[in-house]
Design a protein around this motif. Structure first.
Motif, short mmCIF file in Angstrom:
data_model
loop_
_atom_site.label_atom_id
_atom_site.label_comp_id
_atom_site.label_asym_id
_atom_site.label_seq_id
_atom_site.Cartn_x
_atom_site.Cartn_y
_atom_site.Cartn_z
N SER A 157 -5.23 4.14 6.35
CA SER A 157 -5.94 4.72 5.20
C SER A 157 -6.30 6.17 5.46
N ARG A 158 -6.21 6.62 6.76
CA ARG A 158 -6.61 7.98 7.09
C ARG A 158 -5.43 8.94 7.17
N GLY A 159 -4.19 8.43 6.95
CA GLY A 159 -3.06 9.35 6.97
C GLY A 159 -1.80 8.71 7.51
N ALA A 160 -0.79 9.53 7.73
CA ALA A 160 0.50 9.03 8.24
C ALA A 160 1.04 10.01 9.25
N VAL A 161 1.63 9.49 10.32
CA VAL A 161 2.21 10.37 11.34
C VAL A 161 3.58 9.82 11.75
N PRO A 162 4.50 10.73 12.14
CA PRO A 162 5.81 10.25 12.60
C PRO A 162 5.68 9.55 13.96
N VAL A 163 6.38 8.45 14.12
CA VAL A 163 6.31 7.70 15.38
C VAL A 163 7.70 7.18 15.77
N VAL A 164 7.80 6.78 17.02
CA VAL A 164 8.97 6.01 17.46
C VAL A 164 8.46 4.61 17.73
N VAL A 165 9.06 3.66 17.03
CA VAL A 165 8.64 2.27 17.18
C VAL A 165 9.65 1.56 18.09
N LEU A 213 -2.44 8.22 18.95
CA LEU A 213 -2.08 7.76 17.60
C LEU A 213 -3.28 7.05 16.96
N ALA A 214 -3.93 6.22 17.75
CA ALA A 214 -5.11 5.49 17.23
C ALA A 214 -6.17 6.48 16.75
N LYS A 215 -6.31 7.56 17.53
CA LYS A 215 -7.32 8.55 17.17
C LYS A 215 -6.94 9.28 15.88
N ARG A 216 -5.66 9.66 15.82
CA ARG A 216 -5.22 10.41 14.64
C ARG A 216 -5.32 9.58 13.36
N LEU A 217 -5.05 8.28 13.50
CA LEU A 217 -5.10 7.42 12.31
C LEU A 217 -6.44 6.69 12.19
N LYS A 218 -7.39 7.04 13.10
CA LYS A 218 -8.74 6.43 13.09
C LYS A 218 -8.65 4.92 13.15
N LEU A 219 -7.85 4.43 14.07
CA LEU A 219 -7.64 2.99 14.19
C LEU A 219 -8.41 2.43 15.38
N GLN A 220 -8.92 1.25 15.22
CA GLN A 220 -9.56 0.50 16.30
C GLN A 220 -8.72 -0.74 16.55
N VAL A 221 -8.98 -1.37 17.69
CA VAL A 221 -8.31 -2.66 17.96
C VAL A 221 -8.74 -3.63 16.87
N GLY A 222 -7.74 -4.29 16.28
CA GLY A 222 -8.01 -5.22 15.19
C GLY A 222 -7.69 -4.63 13.83
#
Lengths: 422, 232
Positions: A117-125, A163-172
């Motif tokens: 919800s805080r944005g999108a970033v390019p990644v390698v999955v 990545l977690a920081k940039r997308l403001k993600l927490q575990v879960g």
């Protein structure tokens, strides 16, 4: 001929013993030189092995089985068919290869976007096998929060702290991964963060996502296909052998090829080579100093023994015999000193420093080389081929450094030498 | 016993000219001489008369600037370095003023050195050297290094080294110059004995009046030329 060589060798040995102090001092220079060579080379070899292992763990392994066209574009179209991946894994299980292999990890590499919800970033999955990955990658061991992927996971993701920081993600929390499927349609996949890792490398922590391999394959619709089978070896020096054996085993299955790490990770190869060149320069200077010490000692010995060499010539020794005598003195001195130096070098390297040299105090953060985090403790590595090379070098240097004094010995004029008061 | 048709050494108009500071110095000037097997010859003359140079020409240590030298009827003037070394090893024995033993070898090893180079088996070498040492009165000193021998003893070892290979010619340059009169007399006794008993040809370059007195032939050199050649 042989009998004369024995006579000359006996004379050479006695000459060295006669000038014991000078011989020992020169030998000490060579002993220390070779010991230092053994130490620095073993440490360098150990460091390179560490770099390579750390580098290939984050990349495609020591050897990667992939389609021949995969590397330049890393496109999903150039993926490895399931049959080829299976053939590679079967070959790796054979008795001739299995002992060399530490882990083999089928992976599906996808390029796309990660969004929250805080944005999108390019990644390698990376679609990875959670049962194999802990052995292969360093990322599972660098857990920051939560846990790494587990074998039963399906819609879970293990992501970098950046990545977690940039997308403001927490575990879960959930995030959406977007990439292009095999039919060129855009495909989304919702996954939940089960853990984060901190590698210390921004490009990894900010842009890598691990999800289960099966989930990745279903998401883009490739069935059992993978991008590559990454193979980690116990010893990087077995790379060529494994590539050769795998290439023969794979044949033409699915246009698959076994590619060494030097090709899949060229920046790592360059870093090792660059470091090697630096070491070569250091070793060259070291050996040059040793060579000069030998030239000095042997030349002084020849000049001091001008009269004696004249006597030998008068008694019937050929010019070439006097040269052989001097060469034998140089070679004997260097060979003995070389062997002692090798033993001393090995004793110091693997006796005192067998647990390695800790460079951590010189680094505040992570120690990296060629894009990989490396252990700051450099553990020396014994390589028989390098040890034999070291000894060969010292003997060659002994011979080469004795050439000029030997030539001088052949120039001695007998009648003039008899007047020499040395 | 000796073949008088073959000269031990002979020269034909031999010259030796050295270049010294751009000047040509004629050390030996047109010497023609013949020394037969078994002779005991002295080259005498003042310093700079060319004695040592002529001796070196006999031994192939110098190459003649002109003329020719034969040793045991072999022309050595044009021999290659390799063949000259072989000739020195097999046909010529040297005794030098300063003994010139190899300090790293024992007395026995010094004496047998040329035999060693010639590939003579160890037992034969040792037998010959021990017999010779006994003959010249230095038996019991076989295992001593030169530094543990007196000047006279060292010179006897040097003589043993020179004659042990039964060469056609023994060349001795001032062999008594570094010895006192007693040691010098004893050495001359040894060489006279070896000349008599073994038939070895001795050619000396010397100032020593005692040695000159013992010689059966004296070739006197002045300014590189033979001034006189007298037999007793």
């Amino acid at each position: 001929m042989m009998a004369r060589l024995v006579v000359l060798a006996r004379l050479a040995l006695r000459n060295l013993r006669r000038q014991a102090r000078r011989s020992i001092l020169t030998a000490m220079a060579m002993v220390l030189g070779l010991a230092l060579l053994v130490f620095t080379r073993s440490l360098g070899d150990g460091a390179h092995e560490t770099w390579i292992k750390a580098g290939v763990r984050l990349a495609s392994g020591h050897v990667a089985v992939m389609q021949t066209d995969y590397l330049p574009r890393r496109a999903i179209e150039d993926r490895l068919p399931a049959a080829a991946a299976r053939a590679a894994l079967d070959a790796l299980a054979r008795p001739d290869l299995a002992p060399l292999v530490e882990a083999a990890a089928p992976r599906l590499e996808l390029h796309g976007l990660a969004s929250s919800s805080r944005g999108a970033v390019p990644v390698v999955v990376y679609g990875v096998d959670p049962t194999v990955e802990p052995t292969f990658s360093q990322l599972d061991a660098r857990l920051a929060e939560g846990r790494p992927l587990a074998p039963d996971d399906r819609l879970q993701a293990y992501i970098g702290v950046g990545l977690a920081k940039r997308l403001k993600l927490q575990v879960g929390d959930r995030l959406v991964l977007t990439t292009q499927g095999v039919d060129s349609t855009i495909a989304d996949q919702l996954v939940r963060v089960v853990g984060t890792f901190r590698s210390g490398l921004p490009e990894v922590d900010d842009g890598i996502v691990h999800i289960p391999l099966r989930t990745a394959q279903d998401w883009v619709g490739v069935g059992g296909d993978v991008s590559s089978v990454a193979i980690l070896l116990h010893n990087s020096r077995e790379t060529e052998r494994v590539v050769r054996t795998l290439t023969a085993a794979l044949g033409a299955v699915g246009n698959a090829a076994a590619i060494p790490w030097q090709t899949t990770t060229p920046e790592l190869d360059s870093a090792v080579k660059l470091d090697d060149y630096g070491n070569y320069v250091f070793h060259f200077v070291l050996l040059l100093i040793v060579a000069l010490a030998i030239v000095n000692t042997i030349l002084m010995a020849v000049l001091a023994r001008t009269r004696e060499l004249g006597i030998l010539r008068a008694l019937g020794l050929q010019r070439r015999d006097t040269a052989t005598l001097v060469l034998l003195e140089g070679t004997l001195l260097t060979t003995v000193a070389g062997l002692v130096g090798a033993v001393l070098g090995l004793a110091v390297t693997f006796g005192i420093f067998r647990h390695g040299l800790d460079f951590s105090k010189f680094y505040s953060g992570e120690m990296t080389a060629a894009g990989a985090i490396i252990d700051p403790v450099m553990i020396p590595l014994f390589r028989l081929d390098h040890m034999l090379q070291n000894l060969a070098w010292i003997v060659i240097i002994g011979i080469v450094a004795s050439l000029y004094p030997a030539w001088r010995a052949t120039r001695i004029e007998i009648a003039e030498a008899m007047k020499f008061e040395g | 016993m000796t073949d008088t048709s073959r000269a031990a050494v002979r020269t034909d108009d031999v010259w030796k000219i050295f270049e010294h500071d751009g000047m040509a110095v004629e050390a030996v000037r047109g010497v023609t001489v013949r020394i037969d097997p078994g002779e005991f010859v002295v080259l005498a003359g003042p310093s700079g008369s060319g004695k040592t140079t002529l001796l070196n020409l006999f031994g192939g240590l110098h190459r003649p600037s002109r003329g020719r030298v034969w040793v045991d009827e072999q022309d050595i003037s044009s021999l290659s370095e390799h063949d000259l070394s072989r000739l020195r090893l097999e046909r010529i024995g040297f005794v030098f003023q300063a003994y010139n033993l190899l300090p790293i070898l024992t007395a026995l090893e010094n004496a047998e050195f040329t035999l060693l180079l010639r590939g003579v088996p160890p037992e034969e070498r040792e037998r010959k050297v021990r017999a010779l040492f006994e003959k010249i009165g230095i038996d019991g000193l076989e295992d001593r290094r030169p530094s543990k021998l007196s000047g006279g003893q060292q010179q006897r070892v040097a003589v043993a080294r020179a004659v042990v290979g039964e060469p056609a010619l023994v060349l001795a340059d001032e062999p008594t110059a570094n010895l006192d009169s007693v040691a010098s007399g004893a050495l001359l006794d040894v060489m006279t004995q070896l000349n008599r008993e073994l038939g070895a040809t001795f050619v000396f370059a010397t100032h020593d009046p005692e040695l000159i007195a013992r010689a059966r032939r004296t070739i006197r050199l002045v300014d590189g030329r033979i001034a006189s050649d007298t037999r007793q």
